[in-house]
Enzyme design. Structure first.
Site, mmCIF file in Angstrom:
data_model
loop_
_atom_site.group_PDB
_atom_site.id
_atom_site.type_symbol
_atom_site.label_atom_id
_atom_site.label_comp_id
_atom_site.label_asym_id
_atom_site.label_seq_id
_atom_site.Cartn_x
_atom_site.Cartn_y
_atom_site.Cartn_z
ATOM 1 N N ASP A 1 35.500 28.655 -46.303
ATOM 2 C CA ASP A 1 36.927 28.708 -46.024
ATOM 3 C C ASP A 1 37.381 27.407 -45.368
ATOM 4 O O ASP A 1 36.582 26.705 -44.740
ATOM 5 C CB ASP A 1 37.245 29.872 -45.062
ATOM 6 C CG ASP A 1 36.937 31.219 -45.696
ATOM 7 O OD1 ASP A 1 36.907 31.301 -46.932
ATOM 8 O OD2 ASP A 1 36.733 32.184 -44.933
HETATM 9 N N1 URA Z 1 32.337 34.106 -45.092
HETATM 10 C C1 URA Z 1 33.605 33.872 -44.703
HETATM 11 O O1 URA Z 1 34.311 34.799 -44.323
HETATM 12 N N2 URA Z 1 34.064 32.632 -44.763
HETATM 13 C C2 URA Z 1 33.322 31.570 -45.142
HETATM 14 O O2 URA Z 1 33.799 30.441 -45.140
HETATM 15 C C3 URA Z 1 32.004 31.823 -45.531
HETATM 16 C C4 URA Z 1 31.526 33.093 -45.500
#
Ligand code: URA
Length: 236
Positions: free
Chosen positions: A101
């Site tokens: 993310d």
């Molecule tokens: N899980 C998440 O919620 N976000 C990420 O960036 C990676 C794994």
């Protein structure tokens, strides 16, 4: 392959820029100056361009410590991507292996090796991913059990069993820190898993993916090539 393709694959410029430059200034191939961009070369050719030897590599592999605020994409019209953080002359076919993310930090593999990417991301292969998470909420042993048994999220998604290791819990600050190992990579996987036990992720960093562990010497935003040992650990 054509000389202009060889050089553009190695990040020396675009094909059209290179065609002009090769015609104008020439490139030394195995000791002879060549001015034909279509001249046939192989991976073994000794190519000297702008005074430096350019060795051909079919695949490249970088470990990046992704900073928050950057998107995990190959290109974007409006904002910087993780590929923009690779500052050396680079191949044009690089992509990140999976997505973190925008606000997640940590280990991200960047390559042009599609087969490896498939192997690491395929849901069939259940590659372990370890994250450090700071959450708003008080984690407890019952959460460890819930994660171990396989959570069912509010939208009905059934998660594979995950290991939750609680590192600290502060009643005063209403904060907990934990390491979590997941074997799948669905959208917002970790955040949704914590949300399902009433904890909100406020910081997330990936520490490892399969055999690769984030190099502690890499500050956020820094990257390096994978080492020969790391390549071996990936079966390369
Ligand atoms: N899980 C998440 O919620 N976000 C990420 O960036 C990676 C794994």
């Amino acid at each position: 392959m054509r000389l202009d393709k060889f050089l553009s694959d190695m990040g020396a410029g675009t094909r059209s820029e290179l065609k002009k430059e090769i015609r104008r200034s020439g490139v030394t191939v195995d000791g002879t100056v060549v001015k034909d961009p279509g001249f046939s070369v192989s991976e073994k050719s000794h190519v000297v361009f702008r005074g430096s030897t350019v060795a051909y590599e079919e695949f490249v592999y970088y470990m990046l410590n992704k900073p928050a605020g950057i998107i995990s994409a190959s290109e974007d019209d409006r904002e910087a991507t993780v590929i923009d953080l690779i500052s050396e002359p680079k191949r044009r076919d690089l992509f990140p292996v999976g997505r973190l993310d925008r606000d997640t930090e940590g280990l991200l593999l960047i390559t042009n090796d599609g087969a490896l990417s498939h192997r690491l991301l395929s849901p069939k292969h259940h590659v372990d991913k370890v994250y450090f998470a700071r959450v708003s909420g008080m984690l407890s042993d019952s959460d460890v059990e819930l994660f171990r048994d396989g959570l069912i999220l509010t939208d009905g998604l059934e998660c594979l069993p995950a290991d939750l290791k609680i590192l600290s819990v502060s009643e005063e600050e209403y904060l907990s820190e934990a390491e979590i190992t997941v074997r799948e990579g669905k959208f917002h996987q970790v955040k949704r898993m914590f949300a399902s036990v009433g904890a909100e992720v406020i910081y997330l960093k990936r520490l490892s993916m399969g055999p690769l562990t984030l190099d502690p010497g890499l500050d956020t935003g820094e990257y390096r090539r994978l080492t020969p040992d790391e390549l071996l650990s990936l079966g390369l």
